[in-house]
Design a protein around this motif. Structure first.
Motif, mmCIF file in Angstrom:
data_model
loop_
_atom_site.group_PDB
_atom_site.id
_atom_site.type_symbol
_atom_site.label_atom_id
_atom_site.label_comp_id
_atom_site.label_asym_id
_atom_site.label_seq_id
_atom_site.Cartn_x
_atom_site.Cartn_y
_atom_site.Cartn_z
ATOM 1 N N GLU A 7 4.352 5.576 11.000
ATOM 2 C CA GLU A 7 3.608 5.906 9.792
ATOM 3 C C GLU A 7 2.939 7.249 10.016
ATOM 4 O O GLU A 7 2.091 7.392 10.902
ATOM 5 C CB GLU A 7 2.586 4.820 9.465
ATOM 6 C CG GLU A 7 3.240 3.526 9.044
ATOM 7 C CD GLU A 7 2.258 2.461 8.591
ATOM 8 O OE1 GLU A 7 1.052 2.592 8.883
ATOM 9 O OE2 GLU A 7 2.709 1.504 7.952
ATOM 10 N N THR A 44 1.340 8.382 2.940
ATOM 11 C CA THR A 44 2.032 7.997 4.171
ATOM 12 C C THR A 44 3.541 8.157 4.043
ATOM 13 O O THR A 44 4.137 7.730 3.060
ATOM 14 C CB THR A 44 1.734 6.524 4.529
ATOM 15 O OG1 THR A 44 0.325 6.326 4.576
ATOM 16 C CG2 THR A 44 2.328 6.146 5.873
ATOM 17 N N THR A 46 6.738 6.751 5.895
ATOM 18 C CA THR A 46 7.062 5.639 6.777
ATOM 19 C C THR A 46 8.531 5.720 7.173
ATOM 20 O O THR A 46 9.399 5.871 6.310
ATOM 21 C CB THR A 46 6.790 4.293 6.082
ATOM 22 O OG1 THR A 46 5.416 4.258 5.675
ATOM 23 C CG2 THR A 46 7.073 3.119 7.008
#
Length: 67
Positions: A7, A44, A46
């Motif tokens: 992340e 974020t 990911t």
């Protein structure tokens, strides 16, 4: 099956907000043979890979300037 999740905080690394998700998935596959799934929301980025591929994925992400 176990997975490894990276992340990456977009505000801390603006590249994470601009890089094309397909470039991560295709680049990692082409360069290391690691199959990745990449997704992004507003804060974020990911990247999910098989746990056994975590080291190779981390190296690739580091070379790409993402971690």
């Amino acid at each position: 099956m176990h997975t490894a999740t990276f992340e990456i905080n977009i505000p801390s690394n603006p590249l994470a907000g601009r890089i094309n998700l397909e470039d991560i998935e295709m680049g990692m596959d082409a360069d290391t043979g690691v199959k990745a799934r990449a997704s992004r929301d507003s804060v974020t980025l990911t990247v999910i890979v098989h746990a056994t591929d975590a080291g190779d994925a981390a190296n690739w992400l580091q070379e790409a300037g993402l971690i």
